[in-house]
Scaffold this motif. Structure first.
Motif, PDB file in Angstrom:
ATOM      1  N   TYR A 162      16.834 -57.922 -15.303  1.00  0.00           N
ATOM      2  CA  TYR A 162      17.985 -57.548 -16.133  1.00  0.00           C
ATOM      3  C   TYR A 162      17.824 -56.127 -16.655  1.00  0.00           C
ATOM      4  O   TYR A 162      18.790 -55.346 -16.682  1.00  0.00           O
ATOM      5  N   ARG A 212      20.412 -53.095 -16.112  1.00  0.00           N
ATOM      6  CA  ARG A 212      21.201 -52.537 -17.199  1.00  0.00           C
ATOM      7  C   ARG A 212      20.876 -51.073 -17.491  1.00  0.00           C
ATOM      8  O   ARG A 212      21.770 -50.292 -17.806  1.00  0.00           O
ATOM      9  N   LYS A 252      22.791 -48.545 -15.433  1.00  0.00           N
ATOM     10  CA  LYS A 252      24.205 -48.533 -15.807  1.00  0.00           C
ATOM     11  C   LYS A 252      24.401 -47.814 -17.141  1.00  0.00           C
ATOM     12  O   LYS A 252      25.344 -47.024 -17.301  1.00  0.00           O
TER      13      LYS A 252
END
Length: 338
Positions: free
Chosen positions: A231, A235, A238
């Motif tokens: 994760y 993330r 981004k």
């Protein structure tokens, strides 16, 4: 003494034909020579090597095929499977589908004083026939003892939790290195090809169940850590992209406002330069432009302000009907003089 009864003649041993003993001795000698001569030939199989002993002393080797030597007891041949890779089991014995455990080999104490059971398979082959035959009496027993000793040495320096979870591969590597070093030190003529652990686990019962729960919890922990890292890796790029987009957007707005401000300054400077040339006209034009912005629907009349009659010029009507008036002059102007 009885009269008239003939006296028996003494019995005579059977006489052998002349020369038969000599022939028997010659036959025995021939058989002995043939039997003795047959020991001069030997056969070595494909996966074997032969050690040649002369009067009990190692004098050479022979590869696969038919060989010749002096008859026994001058020379003798000992065959060993030198080209065959063999396996030996530590901690258990398996014959077909039947498996027997040997706790005397598998049970050992860890560095934190816990009991653990370790089963392994050692793959080996003969690398030096002379050392294999003369430096160790029982190769299989020596190999078992040395492998068990190496395993106990490494596991004895490790904690149980580490040995049954993440450390199994490292322990296996250390045991292999120690076992190779031991056979090189004692010159056993044995090459350790590989060592693989089958199981490293606590003994059965409640202890085994407790450590199984610990192992499951550790695996679940690792799974959650991996998911969190996944994760995070998803993330962070981004977020960095969004932050970069915001920075670029802010930079674009900054440049836009700078350019607009520079344009306003240039426009003001241009008006100011015209204002200095003719202040009244520029002032009137600015007033009209401001009125147009404030009152976009208002009608504009221009008068000179002199005399009693207000004279004005209807610019709006003229602009709206200028094209039609030019094409069709009204009737009152038909007879006018120039």
């Amino acid at each position: 003494m009885l009269h008239g009864v003939p006296k028996p003649e003494p019995s005579k041993s059977p006489q052998l034909p002349p020369g038969i003993v000599k022939k028997i001795l010659i036959g025995v000698a021939i058989v002995a020579i043939l039997g003795w001569g047959s020991t001069m030939f030997y056969t070595v199989q494909e996966q074997e090597k032969a050690a040649i002993l002369t009067f009990g002393k190692y004098t050479g080797e022979s590869d696969a095929g038919l060989g010749f030597k002096w008859p026994y007891p001058i020379q003798q041949v000992i065959k060993v499977p030198a080209k065959l890779t063999q396996k030996i089991q530590i901690g258990y014995r398996q014959e077909g589908s039947k498996m027997d455990s040997h706790d005397d080999e598998s049970m050992m104490i860890t560095g934190d004083e816990n009991i653990v059971s370790a089963d392994a398979v050692v793959t080996w082959r003969i690398s030096n026939i002379h050392d294999f035959l003369y430096n160790i009496d029982d190769p299989e027993r020596f190999l078992r003892n040395s492998a068990s000793s190496a395993i106990r040495s490494v596991i004895g320096a490790s904690k149980l939790d580490y040995a049954i979870t993440d450390g199994k591969t490292e322990i296996q590597s250390k045991v292999y290195e120690k076992l190779v070093e031991m056979h090189q030190k004692y010159e056993t003529g044995i090459q350790i090809v590989d060592l693989k652990f089958q199981d490293i686990e606590p003994p059965g019962g409640e202890v085994e169940e407790a450590f199984r729960e610990v192992t499951n919890a550790r695996e679940e922990k690792n799974t959650k850590i991996n998911n969190a890292m996944k994760y995070e890796n998803d993330r962070i790029p981004k977020a960095r992209g969004e932050a970069q987009a915001l920075l670029e957007n802010a930079e674009a707005q900054k440049q836009s406002r700078i350019l607009n401000a520079q344009g306003d300054v240039a426009k003001f400077n241009a008006i100011y330069s015209q204002y200095k040339v003719n202040p009244a006209v520029t002032e009137s034009r600015l007033i009209l432009e401001t009125l147009e912005k404030i009152l976009p629907k208002a009608k504009i009349f221009i008068s000179d302000g002199a005399g009693d009659t207000v004279k004005y010029l209807p610019l709006n009507e003229m602009m709206r009907g200028g094209a039609g008036s030019a094409a069709k002059p009204d009737a009152g102007a038909k007879g006018a003089t120039p």
